[in-house]
Enzyme design. Structure first.
Site, PDB file in Angstrom:
ATOM      1  N   LYS A 185      15.009  10.871   4.086  1.00  0.00           N
ATOM      2  CA  LYS A 185      15.069  10.713   2.627  1.00  0.00           C
ATOM      3  C   LYS A 185      15.413  12.017   1.910  1.00  0.00           C
ATOM      4  O   LYS A 185      16.102  12.011   0.898  1.00  0.00           O
ATOM      5  CB  LYS A 185      13.720  10.203   2.102  1.00  0.00           C
ATOM      6  CG  LYS A 185      13.495   8.726   2.306  1.00  0.00           C
ATOM      7  CD  LYS A 185      12.220   8.285   1.613  1.00  0.00           C
ATOM      8  CE  LYS A 185      11.922   6.833   1.910  1.00  0.00           C
ATOM      9  NZ  LYS A 185      10.742   6.347   1.220  1.00  0.00           N
ATOM     10  N   GLY A 233       0.612  -2.507  -0.839  1.00  0.00           N
ATOM     11  CA  GLY A 233       1.866  -1.771  -0.624  1.00  0.00           C
ATOM     12  C   GLY A 233       3.071  -2.692  -0.503  1.00  0.00           C
ATOM     13  O   GLY A 233       4.211  -2.291  -0.774  1.00  0.00           O
ATOM     14  N   SER A 291      11.036  -2.033  11.294  1.00  0.00           N
ATOM     15  CA  SER A 291      11.198  -2.163   9.845  1.00  0.00           C
ATOM     16  C   SER A 291      11.289  -3.632   9.427  1.00  0.00           C
ATOM     17  O   SER A 291      11.923  -4.449  10.099  1.00  0.00           O
ATOM     18  CB  SER A 291      12.473  -1.441   9.413  1.00  0.00           C
ATOM     19  OG  SER A 291      12.761  -1.753   8.075  1.00  0.00           O
ATOM     20  N   ALA A 344       6.752   9.706  -0.693  1.00  0.00           N
ATOM     21  CA  ALA A 344       6.286   8.624  -1.565  1.00  0.00           C
ATOM     22  C   ALA A 344       5.480   9.198  -2.727  1.00  0.00           C
ATOM     23  O   ALA A 344       5.590   8.736  -3.878  1.00  0.00           O
ATOM     24  CB  ALA A 344       5.450   7.633  -0.766  1.00  0.00           C
ATOM     25  N   THR A 404      15.052   5.842   5.193  1.00  0.00           N
ATOM     26  CA  THR A 404      13.611   5.986   5.373  1.00  0.00           C
ATOM     27  C   THR A 404      13.318   7.238   6.197  1.00  0.00           C
ATOM     28  O   THR A 404      14.223   8.038   6.472  1.00  0.00           O
ATOM     29  CB  THR A 404      13.016   4.682   5.957  1.00  0.00           C
ATOM     30  OG1 THR A 404      11.608   4.813   6.046  1.00  0.00           O
ATOM     31  CG2 THR A 404      13.568   4.345   7.321  1.00  0.00           C
ATOM     32  N   ASP A 435      12.225   3.997  -4.842  1.00  0.00           N
ATOM     33  CA  ASP A 435      10.779   4.068  -4.591  1.00  0.00           C
ATOM     34  C   ASP A 435      10.042   4.199  -5.920  1.00  0.00           C
ATOM     35  O   ASP A 435       8.923   3.704  -6.075  1.00  0.00           O
ATOM     36  CB  ASP A 435      10.449   5.277  -3.701  1.00  0.00           C
ATOM     37  CG  ASP A 435      10.750   5.001  -2.227  1.00  0.00           C
ATOM     38  OD1 ASP A 435      10.872   3.820  -1.855  1.00  0.00           O
ATOM     39  OD2 ASP A 435      10.876   5.975  -1.464  1.00  0.00           O
ATOM     40  N   ASN A 452      16.277   7.160  -1.329  1.00  0.00           N
ATOM     41  CA  ASN A 452      16.008   6.044  -0.403  1.00  0.00           C
ATOM     42  C   ASN A 452      17.103   4.979  -0.466  1.00  0.00           C
ATOM     43  O   ASN A 452      17.032   3.982   0.239  1.00  0.00           O
ATOM     44  CB  ASN A 452      14.645   5.410  -0.672  1.00  0.00           C
ATOM     45  CG  ASN A 452      14.677   4.491  -1.869  1.00  0.00           C
ATOM     46  OD1 ASN A 452      15.403   4.743  -2.835  1.00  0.00           O
ATOM     47  ND2 ASN A 452      13.909   3.425  -1.831  1.00  0.00           N
ATOM     48  N   GLY A 482      -1.780  12.440  -1.521  1.00  0.00           N
ATOM     49  CA  GLY A 482      -0.604  12.762  -0.715  1.00  0.00           C
ATOM     50  C   GLY A 482       0.391  13.608  -1.496  1.00  0.00           C
ATOM     51  O   GLY A 482       0.334  13.691  -2.736  1.00  0.00           O
ATOM     52  N   ALA A 483       1.287  14.244  -0.740  1.00  0.00           N
ATOM     53  CA  ALA A 483       2.320  15.069  -1.383  1.00  0.00           C
ATOM     54  C   ALA A 483       3.638  14.953  -0.632  1.00  0.00           C
ATOM     55  O   ALA A 483       4.487  15.816  -0.714  1.00  0.00           O
ATOM     56  CB  ALA A 483       1.862  16.524  -1.424  1.00  0.00           C
TER      57      ALA A 483
HETATM   58  P1  NAP Z   1       5.358  11.698   4.335  1.00  0.00           P
HETATM   59  O1  NAP Z   1       6.433  12.305   3.528  1.00  0.00           O
HETATM   60  O2  NAP Z   1       5.326  11.951   5.809  1.00  0.00           O
HETATM   61  O3  NAP Z   1       3.948  12.177   3.711  1.00  0.00           O
HETATM   62  C1  NAP Z   1       2.756  11.856   4.347  1.00  0.00           C
HETATM   63  C2  NAP Z   1       1.587  12.279   3.484  1.00  0.00           C
HETATM   64  O4  NAP Z   1       0.402  11.790   4.119  1.00  0.00           O
HETATM   65  C3  NAP Z   1       1.426  13.798   3.350  1.00  0.00           C
HETATM   66  O5  NAP Z   1       0.942  14.082   2.069  1.00  0.00           O
HETATM   67  C4  NAP Z   1       0.377  14.121   4.402  1.00  0.00           C
HETATM   68  O6  NAP Z   1      -0.411  15.236   4.090  1.00  0.00           O
HETATM   69  C5  NAP Z   1      -0.490  12.901   4.315  1.00  0.00           C
HETATM   70  N1  NAP Z   1      -1.236  12.693   5.545  1.00  0.00           N
HETATM   71  C6  NAP Z   1      -0.721  12.379   6.759  1.00  0.00           C
HETATM   72  N2  NAP Z   1      -1.726  12.272   7.653  1.00  0.00           N
HETATM   73  C7  NAP Z   1      -2.885  12.529   6.992  1.00  0.00           C
HETATM   74  C8  NAP Z   1      -4.241  12.573   7.373  1.00  0.00           C
HETATM   75  N3  NAP Z   1      -4.609  12.303   8.612  1.00  0.00           N
HETATM   76  N4  NAP Z   1      -5.158  12.834   6.421  1.00  0.00           N
HETATM   77  C9  NAP Z   1      -4.796  13.079   5.152  1.00  0.00           C
HETATM   78  N5  NAP Z   1      -3.509  13.076   4.731  1.00  0.00           N
HETATM   79  C10 NAP Z   1      -2.566  12.800   5.649  1.00  0.00           C
HETATM   80  O7  NAP Z   1       5.353  10.118   4.191  1.00  0.00           O
HETATM   81  P2  NAP Z   1       5.861   9.250   2.936  1.00  0.00           P
HETATM   82  O8  NAP Z   1       7.270   8.874   3.126  1.00  0.00           O
HETATM   83  O9  NAP Z   1       5.452   9.928   1.701  1.00  0.00           O
HETATM   84  O10 NAP Z   1       5.002   7.924   3.143  1.00  0.00           O
HETATM   85  C11 NAP Z   1       3.609   7.926   2.901  1.00  0.00           C
HETATM   86  C12 NAP Z   1       3.089   6.515   3.044  1.00  0.00           C
HETATM   87  O11 NAP Z   1       3.678   5.680   2.064  1.00  0.00           O
HETATM   88  C13 NAP Z   1       3.415   5.902   4.395  1.00  0.00           C
HETATM   89  O12 NAP Z   1       2.322   5.183   4.867  1.00  0.00           O
HETATM   90  C14 NAP Z   1       4.531   4.944   4.078  1.00  0.00           C
HETATM   91  O13 NAP Z   1       4.528   3.810   4.924  1.00  0.00           O
HETATM   92  C15 NAP Z   1       4.174   4.527   2.671  1.00  0.00           C
HETATM   93  N6  NAP Z   1       5.364   4.065   1.968  1.00  0.00           N
HETATM   94  C16 NAP Z   1       5.367   2.782   1.565  1.00  0.00           C
HETATM   95  C17 NAP Z   1       6.453   2.283   0.921  1.00  0.00           C
HETATM   96  C18 NAP Z   1       6.438   0.868   0.474  1.00  0.00           C
HETATM   97  O14 NAP Z   1       7.510   0.329   0.193  1.00  0.00           O
HETATM   98  N7  NAP Z   1       5.274   0.255   0.362  1.00  0.00           N
HETATM   99  C19 NAP Z   1       7.562   3.111   0.662  1.00  0.00           C
HETATM  100  C20 NAP Z   1       7.530   4.450   1.067  1.00  0.00           C
HETATM  101  C21 NAP Z   1       6.407   4.914   1.736  1.00  0.00           C
HETATM  102  P3  NAP Z   1       0.031  16.721   4.514  1.00  0.00           P
HETATM  103  O15 NAP Z   1       0.915  17.218   3.404  1.00  0.00           O
HETATM  104  O16 NAP Z   1      -1.239  17.441   4.621  1.00  0.00           O
HETATM  105  O17 NAP Z   1       0.762  16.616   5.818  1.00  0.00           O
END
Ligand code: NAP
Length: 573
Positions: free
Chosen positions: A309, A475, A260, A373, A305, A346, A330, A369-370
């Site tokens: 969350k 990001g 991190s 984030a 994280t 977030d 978060n 995505g769902a």
């Molecule tokens: P999460 O809850 O695990 O959700 C992951 C999402 O990605 C789900 O919608 C999942 O779809 C989709 N996904 C995963 N693998 C995939 C694939 N191969 N093809 C298509 N869709 C796929 O994760 P999260 O916490 O929301 O985070 C998502 C992203 O945001 C991460 O990369 C994280 O690093 C980034 N993020 C950035 C910040 C920042 O400060 N910049 C903050 C938070 C998060 P399914 O529903 O089909 O599994």
């Protein structure tokens, strides 16, 4: 005369020792010398691991030269026996001979294990202690248990320092170590820490709880124990020289968290705003372990994280309305009443960078995505009256989020047929992989592309967008903005956002170089290095004021006074 020198050694150690000791290893004395010479200017406290030498006694004359040339340095001689986790294969009496000769060579301190001390005659140990400062040590390479029992055995032997090193397998093991230190450090000169990745926090919290010093590696790759962080990280990131009992403890909790960037960003913010606080990476393998620690370590605030969350919400005394609506928290803050309250920054991390560029009311935004984030994005953007579309690999999850947030679900096949003001990638596709993209080039019909993935900074999706002259929001901006809001919630001070962005950018540049990822990394996390934003054609209204997390005009923030207890939780991310 000898006894007096021990008293002197002990006194000087207690009050003048730096907080970080660097172990130096090498198979021959030349290597140890070379390394020590290169380190001594910035690190006056070292441990020479004589047990790594093929013939420790034969190496001592060479090492004497270093000690003579550097009276400013304090050096521990350690010749750990193989039986006790070291490399020295000789007997207990051979070890004693090495340490006695090391004392005559000019080392100020020697380390001897409890097991070796137990095998010596009392007079032998007393003789050693008359010659040199003695660290009596105990190492448990598997667990953290029976610390008090161990110490009962240790304190039967006179020593200048008692060093207890265990291995953390849970976050709670660190708490055990802190309690142990607090119980004994007022009476004895203690050095204690937990090894292992889960024990990293003990290297900082130990000093806070009374450990006279701790150990740090010279550089990455030169660690002599699992979980050892570098001396420069301990000093520069964690400001270990100024950590004291009044230092407030914050941290990022997750599994994993070792990579991190939050510690470097938040510790920079605390330093810049002269807040006596330290921010650590807390690797919790279960929520139960985390909660047990939070109740015992005086943690003032947490960044939460993956994967906690969602689950953490139910363990909070209260959280703000948006957090309950999103079902993900978060940011945790411990109130004056000792209870834990939750927020979701977030949302600000997503909304603020967009509002700096466009008017969100009426803007057409596609969220990919769902997960967590995406949930923050959907609820946050809907609260700003954007027209929100969601598409997701697992359609049912995307449809459920669309329903809950009053957004529209779009089939992936229909993405290319539409155009948007913003496409926001909230999937993990592209994370840690510069070759993957969640969309194809033909689907990128948008004015702005906001990729929440920030490692690497230059994702494949971002590259594709740049090639199509689409304005890119990296990001990193979300990362900095959500962190800035956390800082403000915790401290009540405006966050030093430029510095926060700067250090994270530098860290990402280092990561890019290490991994062969493409630069450029944007210059900071504040959006200033990106092309000048143009107002979106539709909606055209110009934004009346840029909003910064530094708080001039704040994004809608969670209520200062948390709303009533969370009701039914939203679905698991
Ligand atoms: P999460 O809850 O695990 O959700 C992951 C999402 O990605 C789900 O919608 C999942 O779809 C989709 N996904 C995963 N693998 C995939 C694939 N191969 N093809 C298509 N869709 C796929 O994760 P999260 O916490 O929301 O985070 C998502 C992203 O945001 C991460 O990369 C994280 O690093 C980034 N993020 C950035 C910040 C920042 O400060 N910049 C903050 C938070 C998060 P399914 O529903 O089909 O599994």
């Amino acid at each position: 005369m000898q006894a007096a020198s021990t008293v002197y050694a002990s006194r000087i150690q207690r009050f003048r020792l730096p907080r970080v000791c660097i172990p130096v290893v090498g198979e021959d004395p030349g290597k140890i010398l070379e390394r020590a010479e290169s380190l001594v200017r910035d690190n006056s406290f070292m441990e020479f691991r004589l047990d790594y030498l093929t013939n420790p006694i034969a190496g001592l004359p060479k090492l004497k030269h270093f000690l003579d040339m550097h009276p400013e340095a304090t050096v521990i001689a350690t010749c750990r026996r193989a039986l006790n986790g070291g490399k020295f294969k000789g007997s207990g009496s051979a070890q004693l001979e090495v340490l006695t000769k090391a004392a005559a060579t000019g080392f100020q301190l020697v380390d001897i294990e409890l097991q070796s001390a137990e095998a010596l005659k009392p007079a032998q140990l007393a003789d050693l202690k008359d010659r040199v400062g003695v660290i009596l040590s105990f190492h448990d390479f598997k667990s953290t248990k029976k610390l008090d029992d161990t110490f009962l055995s240790m304190k039967r032997y006179p020593a200048d320092f008692y060093k207890v090193v265990s291995t953390a397998t849970t976050l709670y093991d660190n708490v055990q170590m802190m309690k142990f230190l607090q119980a004994h450090s007022t009476q004895f000169e203690m050095v204690a820490l937990c090894m292992g990745e889960q024990g990293i926090i003990s290297r900082v919290l130990g000093v806070r709880a009374g450990s006279i010093f701790t150990f740090g590696a010279a550089t990455r790759g030169e660690e002599t124990a699992p979980g050892q962080v570098t001396a420069s990280e301990l000093r520069d990131t964690y400001r270990i020289e100024m950590v004291d009992a009044a230092t407030q403890v914050y941290g990022v909790v997750g599994d994993p968290v070792s990579h991190s960037l939050s510690p470097v960003m938040m510790n920079t913010a605390f330093r810049r705003e002269t807040v006596n606080a330290v921010y650590l990476a807390l690797h919790a393998k279960t929520l139960k372990d985390l909660l047990a620690c939070v109740h015992e370590i005086p943690i003032r605030g947490l960044s939460v994280t993956i994967p906690y969350k969602h689950d953490v919400v139910a363990s909070l005394s209260n959280s703000d309305a948006l957090t309950r609506q999103i079902g993900a928290c978060n940011t945790v803050v411990r109130g004056q009443d000792g209870k834990l309250y939750g927020f979701n920054t977030d949302v600000a991390g997503i909304v603020v960078p967009l509002e700096q560029r466009i008017t969100l009311a009426g803007a057409k935004v596609l969220i990919l995505g769902a997960g967590g984030a995406a949930r923050a994005a959907a609820f946050g953007l809907k609260s700003k009256n954007a027209e929100v579309f969601i598409t997701n690999r697992t359609a049912e999850k995307g449809q459920a989020l669309a329903r809950q947030s009053k957004a529209k679900y779009l089939k992936r096949a229909d993405v290319a047929k539409n155009s948007f003001d913003v496409i926001l990638n909230a999937t993990s596709v592209g994370m840690g992989n510069a070759k993957q993209s969640p969309l194809e080039e033909k689907e990128l019909n948008t004015k702005y592309l906001f990729d929440l993935v920030y490692v690497p900074a230059e994702t494949r999706l971002i590259k594709m967008a740049r090639a199509k002259n689409i304005q890119v929001i990296p990001g990193l901006e979300m990362f900095v903005q959500q962190g800035a809001r956390q800082f403000e919630i915790w401290t009540g001070k405006p966050a030093p956002i430029a510095e926060m962005g700067f250090v994270v950018t530098k860290a990402l540049e280092r990561m890019a170089t290490e991994n062969g990822w493409e630069l450029p990394v944007p210059k900071n996390g504040t959006g200033k290095s990106e092309p000048q934003p143009e107002p979106a054609a539709k909606p055209a209204a110009k934004k009346e004021a840029a909003t910064t997390a530094a708080g001039k005009k704040k994004a809608k923030i969670p209520a200062a006074k948390p709303a009533p207890k969370a009701g039914k939780k939203a679905s698991r991310r």
